[in-house]
Motif scaffolding. Structure first.
Motif, PDB file in Angstrom:
ATOM      1  N   GLU A  57      -2.995   4.921 -21.832  1.00 54.42           N
ATOM      2  CA  GLU A  57      -3.536   4.796 -23.189  1.00 54.42           C
ATOM      3  C   GLU A  57      -5.045   5.069 -23.228  1.00 54.42           C
ATOM      4  O   GLU A  57      -5.661   4.997 -24.279  1.00 54.42           O
ATOM      5  N   LYS A  58      -5.639   5.361 -22.056  1.00 52.11           N
ATOM      6  CA  LYS A  58      -7.094   5.480 -21.963  1.00 52.11           C
ATOM      7  C   LYS A  58      -7.552   6.932 -22.095  1.00 52.11           C
ATOM      8  O   LYS A  58      -7.042   7.828 -21.430  1.00 52.11           O
ATOM      9  N   LEU A  59      -8.547   7.141 -22.958  1.00 54.24           N
ATOM     10  CA  LEU A  59      -9.206   8.433 -23.089  1.00 54.24           C
ATOM     11  C   LEU A  59     -10.119   8.603 -21.871  1.00 54.24           C
ATOM     12  O   LEU A  59     -11.058   7.827 -21.690  1.00 54.24           O
ATOM     13  N   VAL A  60      -9.831   9.588 -21.024  1.00 52.41           N
ATOM     14  CA  VAL A  60     -10.622   9.747 -19.796  1.00 52.41           C
ATOM     15  C   VAL A  60     -11.507  10.987 -19.807  1.00 52.41           C
ATOM     16  O   VAL A  60     -12.443  11.075 -19.017  1.00 52.41           O
ATOM     17  N   ALA A  61     -11.213  11.934 -20.689  1.00 53.59           N
ATOM     18  CA  ALA A  61     -12.009  13.161 -20.733  1.00 53.59           C
ATOM     19  C   ALA A  61     -11.695  13.900 -22.022  1.00 53.59           C
ATOM     20  O   ALA A  61     -10.680  13.649 -22.667  1.00 53.59           O
ATOM     21  N   PHE A  62     -12.578  14.830 -22.349  1.00 52.92           N
ATOM     22  CA  PHE A  62     -12.267  15.770 -23.415  1.00 52.92           C
ATOM     23  C   PHE A  62     -13.068  17.036 -23.209  1.00 52.92           C
ATOM     24  O   PHE A  62     -14.075  17.055 -22.507  1.00 52.92           O
ATOM     25  N   TYR A  63     -12.565  18.104 -23.813  1.00 55.59           N
ATOM     26  CA  TYR A  63     -13.259  19.381 -23.751  1.00 55.59           C
ATOM     27  C   TYR A  63     -13.014  20.147 -25.036  1.00 55.59           C
ATOM     28  O   TYR A  63     -12.041  19.927 -25.744  1.00 55.59           O
ATOM     29  N   LEU A  77     -17.465  19.450 -22.122  1.00 55.56           N
ATOM     30  CA  LEU A  77     -16.544  18.946 -21.099  1.00 55.56           C
ATOM     31  C   LEU A  77     -17.150  17.649 -20.586  1.00 55.56           C
ATOM     32  O   LEU A  77     -18.195  17.660 -19.930  1.00 55.56           O
ATOM     33  N   TYR A  78     -16.517  16.536 -20.952  1.00 55.76           N
ATOM     34  CA  TYR A  78     -17.028  15.229 -20.558  1.00 55.76           C
ATOM     35  C   TYR A  78     -15.912  14.412 -19.941  1.00 55.76           C
ATOM     36  O   TYR A  78     -14.797  14.369 -20.459  1.00 55.76           O
ATOM     37  N   VAL A  79     -16.236  13.769 -18.828  1.00 55.71           N
ATOM     38  CA  VAL A  79     -15.289  12.923 -18.106  1.00 55.71           C
ATOM     39  C   VAL A  79     -15.883  11.519 -18.051  1.00 55.71           C
ATOM     40  O   VAL A  79     -17.067  11.342 -17.720  1.00 55.71           O
ATOM     41  N   HIS A  80     -15.055  10.532 -18.354  1.00 56.07           N
ATOM     42  CA  HIS A  80     -15.501   9.134 -18.306  1.00 56.07           C
ATOM     43  C   HIS A  80     -16.065   8.850 -16.913  1.00 56.07           C
ATOM     44  O   HIS A  80     -15.495   9.282 -15.903  1.00 56.07           O
ATOM     45  N   PRO A  81     -17.193   8.142 -16.826  1.00 53.19           N
ATOM     46  CA  PRO A  81     -17.809   7.890 -15.517  1.00 53.19           C
ATOM     47  C   PRO A  81     -16.851   7.304 -14.472  1.00 53.19           C
ATOM     48  O   PRO A  81     -16.944   7.647 -13.291  1.00 53.19           O
ATOM     49  N   SER A  82     -15.913   6.465 -14.872  1.00 48.92           N
ATOM     50  CA  SER A  82     -14.990   5.876 -13.893  1.00 48.92           C
ATOM     51  C   SER A  82     -13.966   6.879 -13.369  1.00 48.92           C
ATOM     52  O   SER A  82     -13.286   6.600 -12.387  1.00 48.92           O
TER      53      SER A  82
END
Length: 143
Positions: A57-63, A77-82
């Motif tokens: 259910e977690k948003l981890v990235a988007f582009y 293009l962004y990826v969650h730090p974790s």
């Protein structure tokens, strides 16, 4: 993990992820302003060309991919730090490269000067074409 096209009401969550992902790079050059970062993204947000990556259910990235006549432009293009350093960004980028190959279109993008993303893109074969005040610009061409 699954990839979905964003919906119109995803803008704020995507903007928050952008702030988290960019924080370190922007702080290193003294330009971290979360409000400005959110507003800048939301002012041009179009769900139709925005892809979000979900883990459970977690948003981890988007582009965001803009399809132009002669090239694809990777606008975000962004990826969650974790999730950084776990090949999420590489998997996304490789799928975009596959798209460029199949459509016979170069891929272009910009990266904040001083950001680790510059090395990431160069490691995937992108070549720096020019720079502006805050950003470096890259291209990966297929011939």
């Amino acid at each position: 993990m699954k990839v979905e096209i964003a919906k119109g009401d995803d803008g704020l969550a995507l903007a928050e992820l952008r702030v988290l992902a960019m924080r370190e790079s922007l702080e290193s050059i003294g330009r971290f302003d979360p409000k400005r970062a959110r507003e800048r993204f939301l002012s041009s947000f179009q769900s139709s060309n925005t892809h979000k990556v979900i883990d459970g259910e977690k948003l981890v990235a988007f582009y965001v991919i803009e399809n132009h006549k002669d090239h694809l432009f990777l606008d975000h293009l962004y990826v969650h730090p974790s999730y950084q350093g776990k090949r999420v960004g590489s998997e996304i980028l490789l799928s975009i490269i596959d798209m460029g190959v199949s459509e016979k279109k170069a891929i272009r993008l910009g990266a904040l000067k001083g950001s680790r993303s510059n090395n990431f893109y160069m490691a995937h074969g992108f070549v720096k074409t020019h720079e502006e005040e805050f950003d470096n610009y890259y291209e990966l061409a297929f011939e």
